[in-house]
Design an enzyme around this catalytic site. Sequence first.
Site, short mmCIF file in Angstrom:
data_model
loop_
_atom_site.label_atom_id
_atom_site.label_comp_id
_atom_site.label_asym_id
_atom_site.label_seq_id
_atom_site.Cartn_x
_atom_site.Cartn_y
_atom_site.Cartn_z
N PHE A 110 0.78 -1.18 0.18
CA PHE A 110 0.10 0.02 -0.05
C PHE A 110 0.94 1.35 0.05
O PHE A 110 0.29 2.20 -0.50
CB PHE A 110 -0.88 -0.05 1.07
N LYS A 111 2.03 1.39 0.48
CA LYS A 111 2.82 2.36 0.42
C LYS A 111 3.13 2.87 -0.79
O LYS A 111 3.49 4.08 -1.16
CB LYS A 111 4.20 2.06 1.40
N ASP A 112 2.96 2.16 -1.86
CA ASP A 112 3.06 2.75 -3.51
C ASP A 112 2.13 4.04 -3.31
O ASP A 112 2.29 5.12 -4.15
CB ASP A 112 2.75 1.69 -4.50
#
Length: 441
Positions: A110-112
């Site tokens: 999710f850090k993308d």
Amino acid sequence: MNPIMKYYSTNKNTPEVSLKEAVVKGLASDNGLFMPERIEAFDPSFFENIQNLSFQEIAFEVAQKFFGEDIESGKLHEIVFDTLSFDCPVVKVTDTIYSLELFHGPTLAFKDVGARFMARLLNHFLEKKEKLVNVLVATSGDTGSAVANGFLGVEGIHVHVLYPKGKVSRIQEAQFTTLGQNITALEVEGTFDDCQHLVKTAFLDQELNDQVILTSANSINVARFLPQAFYYFNAYARLKEAGVLANKELVVAVPSGNFGNLTAGLIAAEMGLPIQQFVAANNENDVVFEYLKTGKYNPRPSVETIANAMDVGAPSNFARILDLYEGSHDKIAEKIKGFRYSDKEIREVLERVYSKTGYLCDPHGACGFQALREFLSENQIGVFLETAHPAKFTETVEAVIGEGKVLLPGKLAEFMKGTRRVDELKTDYEQFRKYLFKKGL
Ligand SMILES: *Cc1c(COP(=O)(O)O)cnc(C)c1O
């Protein structure tokens, strides 16, 4: 037209700043975290028709509430659509539990979302500067890959990833050592703490900062933090579209470490998104779990677990949660319910969900699933944030469900094929300092 949005520090010991300053600085000068001075709610009619909008369209509406006063609408549209070149779909796991899959981006976590948004926003703010901006990031694994890939090919910015030699997995390493272009991987002969120390020393080095533009892409940066609200709105829209929310309350479970993801969800709820309850799923690093139960907050060193992206002993975004609810334990404990799982329990959940439903969680998502399993009551629908693809944790997951069962997605396989290029660094600061000075020429 409203005045331009200001950002204040959670420590309230320094003047408010503009969005640009908050993004470039990262941390406030009093060491607090930046917060937007206003959280604007949507008109209720927005939620009546939200299911007719795509994820990207919803994200643009949300982004306008945050950044619309500071960034011209066409540019913001471009940044949002370029950031979200992938989807965050909702997938049914059981009759009442759904998975919000946040792992369809370039590094499968999710850090993308936050990293890609921040890269594009920073590029926008720095467009008129002709000097190169250097992003320094110390990583123990996943942050380095999300930041490096988020900034890959973004003009005017060079990313330097510092990581401890031999201490990140081969897959993780491949995701930032094979990129080339504007990404340099620096292999440090030391620990993660040594990497972080080098970065911090550089930020405090006045002589260096006078000559070379340095900035951080830390997860506390508002440009990484706020965009995480986008996919909570999408989860609601897609569930509504599927018709599963009729007369039901929505509960969202968030596998949590630094609590940035969960705090972004709280902000979405403040904007009117109908989420009845947040559930925080922790591993054995349970300081927030303890706080929710007792009202006492006792940060301590983290312990290693198989859900290692949540191995955080002093969650940085806790300051933002306190700020949102004026430090009231009652309010916070009402908004967030806590659950905690040992490695043994996480393995059992992974195995059980896989054998009963065919859905394969990663160790972090498994915590979220189980928290819903325990919390949900009859008139409720639960969605947990599946924060990473299980293939990022192949060894752990295959030890539970069987050798050879986790397929390596094409994107990860591609990274593994690339040529590894690294520069080596000793832990002493002088070598790093000389290296950075050269970047300023
Ligand atoms: C970073 C991360 C988390 C924790 O998110 P926070 O915002 O720090 O609470 C959970 N799962 C995965 C896979 C992560 O990479």
